[in-house]
Design an enzyme around this catalytic site. Sequence first.
Site, PDB file in Angstrom:
ATOM      1  N   GLU A 141      -4.865 -13.265   5.816  1.00  0.00           N
ATOM      2  CA  GLU A 141      -5.280 -14.003   4.623  1.00  0.00           C
ATOM      3  C   GLU A 141      -4.277 -13.863   3.486  1.00  0.00           C
ATOM      4  O   GLU A 141      -4.064 -14.797   2.715  1.00  0.00           O
ATOM      5  CB  GLU A 141      -6.671 -13.572   4.154  1.00  0.00           C
ATOM      6  N   THR A 142      -3.622 -12.715   3.412  1.00  0.00           N
ATOM      7  CA  THR A 142      -2.571 -12.537   2.403  1.00  0.00           C
ATOM      8  C   THR A 142      -1.445 -13.533   2.634  1.00  0.00           C
ATOM      9  O   THR A 142      -1.002 -14.214   1.700  1.00  0.00           O
ATOM     10  CB  THR A 142      -2.032 -11.089   2.447  1.00  0.00           C
TER      11      THR A 142
END
Length: 140
Positions: A59-60
Amino acid sequence: MNELNLVDGINLEKTLIGALDITFKEATPDKVVCEMPVGPKTHQPMGLLHGGASVALAETAASFAAALNLNPKTHYPVGLEINANHIRGKKDGVVTATATPLHRGRTSMVWDIQITDEEGKLICISRCTIAVVAINKNEQ
């Protein structure tokens, strides 16, 4: 390149990114590559890379990739949905996440993220949907 300043005034070291020692190796609107060490911080109780750490890395990468496609004065990215398939375990070393776009729309984006080990073996495959949120001038 860990000092990507996509959000003014945010110290990445004081976020989950810093806690997991995630670093950025490449960042363009078409691809973001970041790395995370595998060790006690990212292990589950059996000594393997925790699936949640892989998802945080994925997700980063997707969120930063989406941010690079937005005007930070008018819009910001927010994770809306993420899935992950954990293909193989890993006990130590480094994993690398590579995020590439599947869809870049006006209100949402979808990113494909592949997490690999040092030998290029697939550790995890993920897809992340990012909501594109307009900054409300009345809230500033």
